[in-house]
Scaffold this motif. Sequence first.
Motif, PDB file in Angstrom:
ATOM      1  N   GLN A   1       0.994  -0.919   0.244  1.00  0.00           N
ATOM      2  CA  GLN A   1      -0.055  -0.071  -0.072  1.00  0.00           C
ATOM      3  C   GLN A   1       0.581   1.661   0.054  1.00  0.00           C
ATOM      4  N   GLY A   2       2.038   1.109   0.159  1.00  0.00           N
ATOM      5  CA  GLY A   2       3.083   2.621   0.521  1.00  0.00           C
ATOM      6  C   GLY A   2       3.975   2.369  -0.704  1.00  0.00           C
ATOM      7  N   ALA A   3       3.793   1.629  -2.013  1.00  0.00           N
ATOM      8  CA  ALA A   3       4.766   1.797  -2.664  1.00  0.00           C
ATOM      9  C   ALA A   3       4.229   3.093  -3.573  1.00  0.00           C
ATOM     10  N   PRO A   4       6.212   3.336  -4.176  1.00  0.00           N
ATOM     11  CA  PRO A   4       6.074   4.447  -5.172  1.00  0.00           C
ATOM     12  C   PRO A   4       5.723   4.897  -6.071  1.00  0.00           C
ATOM     13  N   SER A   5       5.442   3.926  -6.516  1.00  0.00           N
ATOM     14  CA  SER A   5       5.099   3.762  -8.205  1.00  0.00           C
ATOM     15  C   SER A   5       3.397   3.972  -8.215  1.00  0.00           C
ATOM     16  N   PRO A   6       3.194   5.189  -8.859  1.00  0.00           N
ATOM     17  CA  PRO A   6       2.129   6.220  -9.547  1.00  0.00           C
ATOM     18  C   PRO A   6       0.833   5.081  -9.657  1.00  0.00           C
ATOM     19  N   PHE A   7       0.926   3.997 -10.510  1.00  0.00           N
ATOM     20  CA  PHE A   7       0.849   3.460 -11.267  1.00  0.00           C
ATOM     21  C   PHE A   7      -0.213   1.743 -10.273  1.00  0.00           C
ATOM     22  N   ARG A   8      -1.279   1.574 -10.330  1.00  0.00           N
ATOM     23  CA  ARG A   8      -1.245   0.397  -9.413  1.00  0.00           C
ATOM     24  C   ARG A   8      -2.893  -0.402 -10.414  1.00  0.00           C
ATOM     25  N   LEU A   9      -2.659  -1.599 -10.457  1.00  0.00           N
ATOM     26  CA  LEU A   9      -3.692  -3.005 -10.535  1.00  0.00           C
ATOM     27  C   LEU A   9      -4.160  -3.279  -9.566  1.00  0.00           C
ATOM     28  N   THR A  10      -5.920  -2.329  -9.487  1.00  0.00           N
ATOM     29  CA  THR A  10      -6.368  -3.060  -8.245  1.00  0.00           C
ATOM     30  C   THR A  10      -6.763  -5.067  -8.176  1.00  0.00           C
ATOM     31  N   GLY A  11      -7.127  -5.858  -9.848  1.00  0.00           N
ATOM     32  CA  GLY A  11      -7.629  -6.833  -9.627  1.00  0.00           C
ATOM     33  C   GLY A  11      -7.272  -6.755 -11.172  1.00  0.00           C
ATOM     34  N   TRP A  12      -7.979  -8.784 -12.299  1.00  0.00           N
ATOM     35  CA  TRP A  12      -7.317  -8.462 -13.201  1.00  0.00           C
ATOM     36  C   TRP A  12      -8.367  -7.796 -14.211  1.00  0.00           C
ATOM     37  N   ALA A  13      -9.981  -7.356 -13.779  1.00  0.00           N
ATOM     38  CA  ALA A  13     -10.819  -7.226 -14.250  1.00  0.00           C
ATOM     39  C   ALA A  13     -10.459  -5.865 -14.377  1.00  0.00           C
TER      40      ALA A  13
END
Length: 194
Positions: free
Chosen positions: A167-179
């Motif tokens: 949750q504290g990862a510095p990357s601004p890009f996040r995939l919250t699931g495959w959907a």
Amino acid sequence: MNLTGTPPLVLVDMDGVQADLTAAFWAEFERRYPHGPTRADADTSRFWLDTQLDAEWTEAVHAVTTTPGFFATLDPLDGAVEAMNAMLDEGWDVRICTAPLLTNPTCASDKIAWADRVLGDGWGRRVVIAKDKTLVRGDILIDDKPVVDGDWTPTWRHVVFDAPYNQGAPSPFRLTGWAGWRETLTPLLGRAAA
């Protein structure tokens, strides 16, 4: 196509992104150690399984994860199989980019076998096994590790695959699931989402 005129190269981690390492680990751990801690006792804010329990359980964690054949038995995460094959259908060059657990003697071959068994015949040839993922070229790396570092400056952008420990990862890009993979990834590759 990316700026070089070649299809986008999408690298996708295996454990915790496509394969449900956590569920397989806890099923086996609780089977072997019925009087030990349970999944509810784990500190899921920590990335490494062997740091999620008290130090007295480190050897037991390793006993599970170093069992030959363990990594070949993992179930896929919801939507992973469909997403991986759909990305190929989009014309993207999709590779599984996974780090081996060096203390497990069959980990690398298990991961290749898993790809063919779960994703379909031929996926094993798309597996790149690298302890240092910064050495692997690509446009995007989808990985659940909060920070993917190594000896080189990566050519890819890190898309964090959502998990409690990143949750504290510095990357601004996040995939919250495959959907939602299309909506997240296509803009990063300079395309409009379909």
